[in-house]
Scaffold this motif. Structure first.
Motif, mmCIF file in Angstrom:
data_model
loop_
_atom_site.group_PDB
_atom_site.id
_atom_site.type_symbol
_atom_site.label_atom_id
_atom_site.label_comp_id
_atom_site.label_asym_id
_atom_site.label_seq_id
_atom_site.Cartn_x
_atom_site.Cartn_y
_atom_site.Cartn_z
ATOM 1 N N LEU A 85 0.844 -1.194 0.000
ATOM 2 C CA LEU A 85 0.000 0.000 0.000
ATOM 3 C C LEU A 85 0.876 1.239 0.000
ATOM 4 N N VAL A 86 0.641 2.138 -0.960
ATOM 5 C CA VAL A 86 1.340 3.420 -1.018
ATOM 6 C C VAL A 86 0.338 4.515 -0.679
ATOM 7 N N VAL A 87 0.585 5.231 0.410
ATOM 8 C CA VAL A 87 -0.303 6.306 0.841
ATOM 9 C C VAL A 87 0.382 7.644 0.541
ATOM 10 N N ILE A 88 -0.306 8.498 -0.206
ATOM 11 C CA ILE A 88 0.289 9.760 -0.665
ATOM 12 C C ILE A 88 -0.488 10.957 -0.112
ATOM 13 N N ASP A 89 0.235 11.994 0.259
ATOM 14 C CA ASP A 89 -0.339 13.279 0.686
ATOM 15 C C ASP A 89 -1.193 13.145 1.945
ATOM 16 N N THR A 90 -0.777 12.289 2.856
ATOM 17 C CA THR A 90 -1.559 12.032 4.073
ATOM 18 C C THR A 90 -0.630 12.041 5.278
ATOM 19 N N GLY A 91 -0.736 13.081 6.090
ATOM 20 C CA GLY A 91 0.203 13.263 7.185
ATOM 21 C C GLY A 91 0.075 12.255 8.304
ATOM 22 N N VAL A 92 -1.167 11.867 8.639
ATOM 23 C CA VAL A 92 -1.391 10.959 9.768
ATOM 24 C C VAL A 92 -2.309 9.819 9.340
ATOM 25 N N GLU A 93 -2.158 8.686 10.000
ATOM 26 C CA GLU A 93 -2.941 7.492 9.648
ATOM 27 C C GLU A 93 -4.442 7.718 9.729
ATOM 28 N N ASP A 116 4.466 14.861 11.992
ATOM 29 C CA ASP A 116 4.200 14.830 13.431
ATOM 30 C C ASP A 116 3.962 13.416 13.942
ATOM 31 N N LYS A 117 3.292 12.592 13.123
ATOM 32 C CA LYS A 117 2.961 11.221 13.544
ATOM 33 C C LYS A 117 3.418 10.243 12.466
ATOM 34 N N PRO A 118 4.685 9.872 12.494
ATOM 35 C CA PRO A 118 5.214 8.980 11.450
ATOM 36 C C PRO A 118 4.470 7.652 11.391
ATOM 37 N N TYR A 119 4.380 7.101 10.203
ATOM 38 C CA TYR A 119 3.819 5.765 10.009
ATOM 39 C C TYR A 119 4.408 5.193 8.737
ATOM 40 N N GLY A 120 4.189 3.915 8.518
ATOM 41 C CA GLY A 120 4.655 3.261 7.304
ATOM 42 C C GLY A 120 5.969 2.523 7.499
ATOM 43 N N ASP A 121 6.156 1.478 6.714
ATOM 44 C CA ASP A 121 7.404 0.724 6.745
ATOM 45 C C ASP A 121 8.526 1.494 6.062
ATOM 46 N N ILE A 122 8.173 2.280 5.057
ATOM 47 C CA ILE A 122 9.097 3.222 4.430
ATOM 48 C C ILE A 122 8.387 4.561 4.394
ATOM 49 N N SER A 123 9.068 5.619 4.806
ATOM 50 C CA SER A 123 8.452 6.944 4.845
ATOM 51 C C SER A 123 9.338 7.949 4.114
ATOM 52 N N TRP A 124 8.803 8.516 3.048
ATOM 53 C CA TRP A 124 9.508 9.572 2.300
ATOM 54 C C TRP A 124 8.715 10.861 2.499
ATOM 55 N N VAL A 125 9.213 11.731 3.361
ATOM 56 C CA VAL A 125 8.543 12.981 3.695
ATOM 57 C C VAL A 125 9.470 14.148 3.390
ATOM 58 N N GLU A 126 8.987 15.091 2.610
ATOM 59 C CA GLU A 126 9.730 16.323 2.314
ATOM 60 C C GLU A 126 8.769 17.485 2.527
ATOM 61 N N TYR A 289 -6.442 23.769 18.088
ATOM 62 C CA TYR A 289 -7.868 23.514 17.896
ATOM 63 C C TYR A 289 -8.094 22.240 17.071
ATOM 64 N N HIS A 290 -7.487 21.152 17.540
ATOM 65 C CA HIS A 290 -7.768 19.816 17.012
ATOM 66 C C HIS A 290 -7.448 19.681 15.526
ATOM 67 N N GLY A 291 -6.366 20.286 15.077
ATOM 68 C CA GLY A 291 -6.026 20.208 13.662
ATOM 69 C C GLY A 291 -4.541 20.266 13.414
ATOM 70 N N GLY A 292 -4.161 20.761 12.254
ATOM 71 C CA GLY A 292 -2.759 20.867 11.868
ATOM 72 C C GLY A 292 -2.660 21.123 10.381
ATOM 73 N N GLY A 293 -1.439 21.033 9.865
ATOM 74 C CA GLY A 293 -1.244 21.255 8.437
ATOM 75 C C GLY A 293 0.085 21.908 8.141
#
Length: 330
Positions: A85-93, A116-126, A289-293
Motif C-alpha cells: 500500500l502506497v499512501v500519498i499526501d496524508t500526514g497521519v494514519e 508529526d505522527k510517522p507511520y509506514g514501513d518506508i516513509s519519504w517525507v519532504e 484547535y484539534h487540527g494541523g497542516g
C-alpha cells in the motif's frame, strides 16, 4: 534529494505484484492528482502488475480527472492479501481514506506535510515541497530511465502542482518546482482544458462569491473570516468540501494576513475550520484547535460557537503580535 529512500521505494514497488494506492479523506487536487498520476506511472511501467487506486471518498472539484477503482466486498481480502500500500499526501494514519489499509502487507508513506505522527514501513517525507504532486514528479524524473508516464498521468500530477501551490504563488515554490512542472509540460499536456475546468465558474458560483463577500468580517488586527452555516450551504447546494473552498475568496484583502472559513457541520456537531495566511504561520494555531497542516495552510475543528470565537481571538492576537514585531505587510 532523499535518493536512497526513493531507491528503496522503487525497489519495493518492483518486488510486489499487487500495489494499492490511497490518499487522505476529503481530497483536494493534490491528493487526487498525486495518486492518479502515480497509478498512471505504475500501470504504464508495469502492465503485468495489479495496480489499484482505492479510497473511501472522492472530490467533485476535480472529478474531471476521472474516477477511481472500487471493489466488491468479497474481493477485498483477496486484493489486499500480500499487497503493498502506497499512501500519498496524508500526514497521519487517521486521515487515510481507506478503511482496509491495515490489511496490506507493507505501507509506504509519500508526503509533504510536517511529519508529526510517522507511520509506514518506508516513509519519504519532504515538508518543504509545495505539493505531493511535486514529489511524484520528482520521483518520475529521478527514474526516467526505468519508469514510463502517460500524458493523462502527467496532467493529473500537473493539476495537483498547480492547485496546491496557488498557481505557483505560495511559499514553498522553488526553482525545482518549476523545473519539474516544465518536465510535465514537455509531455504535451492540455493546460487550456485543465485551466478551464479549474478556473471558470458557474453562474451559481458567482452568486456564492457575492454572498461570501457580503458576510466577511474583519477583526481589529485584520483577520478576515466568514461563517458558512447550514442555511447558506443549503441555499447554494454546497457539500462540506465545496463550502470549505470559500476560504480562498478571503485571501486578497490588503492587511489581512490571516483568513479563516468556518463551515457548520451539524451532522457531526462540529464546525470545520480552514486557516490560511501570508508571512506568518497558522499551523500551531490549528494544532491548538484539534487540527494541523502546513505553515500557511491548515485545518482545524471547533465544537461550539464559543470555541469558534476563541479561535478568532487567538488568531487576532497572533496577527497583532506579528504586525507589532514586523510592521504592516501586504
Amino acid at each position: 534529494m532523499n535518493e536512497e529512500i526513493k531507491k528503496q521505494i522503487l525497489n519495493k514497488i518492483e518486488s510486489y505484484q499487487k500495489i494499492i494506492v490511497s490518499r487522505h479523506v476529503r481530497p483536494d487536487g493534490d491528493a487526487v492528482g498525486s495518486t492518479k498520476g502515480f497509478v498512471g506511472i505504475l500501470r504504464a511501467t508495469y502492465p503485468e502488475k495489479q495496480v489499484y487506486l482505492l479510497n473511501d471518498d472522492y472530490s467533485d472539484h476535480v472529478a474531471f480527472l476521472g474516477g477511481e477503482d472500487t471493489l466488491r466486498e468479497d474481493e477485498v481480502d483477496k486484493v489486499y492479501d500480500g499487497a503493498l500500500l502506497v499512501v500519498i499526501d496524508t500526514g497521519v494514519e487517521e486521515r487515510i481514506s481507506n478503511r482496509n489499509y491495515k490489511k496490506a502487507k507493507e505501507i509506504i508513506k509519500i508526503d509533504h506535510h510536517i511529519d508529526d505522527k510517522p507511520y509506514g514501513d518506508i516513509s519519504w517525507v519532504e515538508d518543504f515541497r509545495s505539493s505531493a504532486c511535486e514529489m511524484i514528479a520528482d520521483f518520475y524524473v529521478t527514474f526516467k530511465d526505468r519508469l514510463n508516464i502517460t500524458t493523462e498521468a502527467a496532467l493529473c500530477i500537473y493539476c495537483g502542482m498547480v492547485t496546491d501551490s496557488g498557481r505557483f504563488r505560495y511559499e514553498g515554490v522553488t526553482g525545482d518546482t518549476m523545473r519539474l512542472a516544465g518536465a510535465l509540460l514537455d509531455l504535451n499536456i492540455d493546460t487550456q482544458t485543465l485551466f478551464s475546468h479549474l478556473y471558470t465558474d458557474e453562474f451559481e458560483t458567482l452568486k456564492l462569491k457575492s454572498y461570501v463577500y457580503d458576510h466577511i468580517k474583519i477583526t481589529p488586527s485584520g483577520v478576515a473570516y466568514v461563517y458558512m452555516d447550514e442555511a447558506a450551504q443549503e441555499k447554494f447546494h454546497l457539500t462540506l468540501e465545496a463550502a470549505s473552498e470559500v476560504v480562498s475568496e478571503l485571501k486578497g484583502i490588503r492587511g489581512s494576513l490571516i483568513w479563516i472559513a468556518f463551515i457548520d457541520n451539524k451532522e457531526k456537531n462540529q464546525i470545520r475550520v480552514r486557516l490560511r495566511s501570508r508571512f506568518l504561520s497558522v499551523n500551531e494555531l490549528a494544532n491548538k484547535y484539534h487540527g494541523g497542516g502546513h505553515k500557511t495552510s491548515a485545518g482545524a475543528t471547533v465544537y461550539s460557537k464559543e470555541e469558534m470565537q476563541s479561535l478568532i481571538q487567538d488568531a487576532d492576537t497572533l496577527l497583532d503580535e506579528f504586525k507589532k514585531k514586523y510592521g504592516e505587510k501586504l
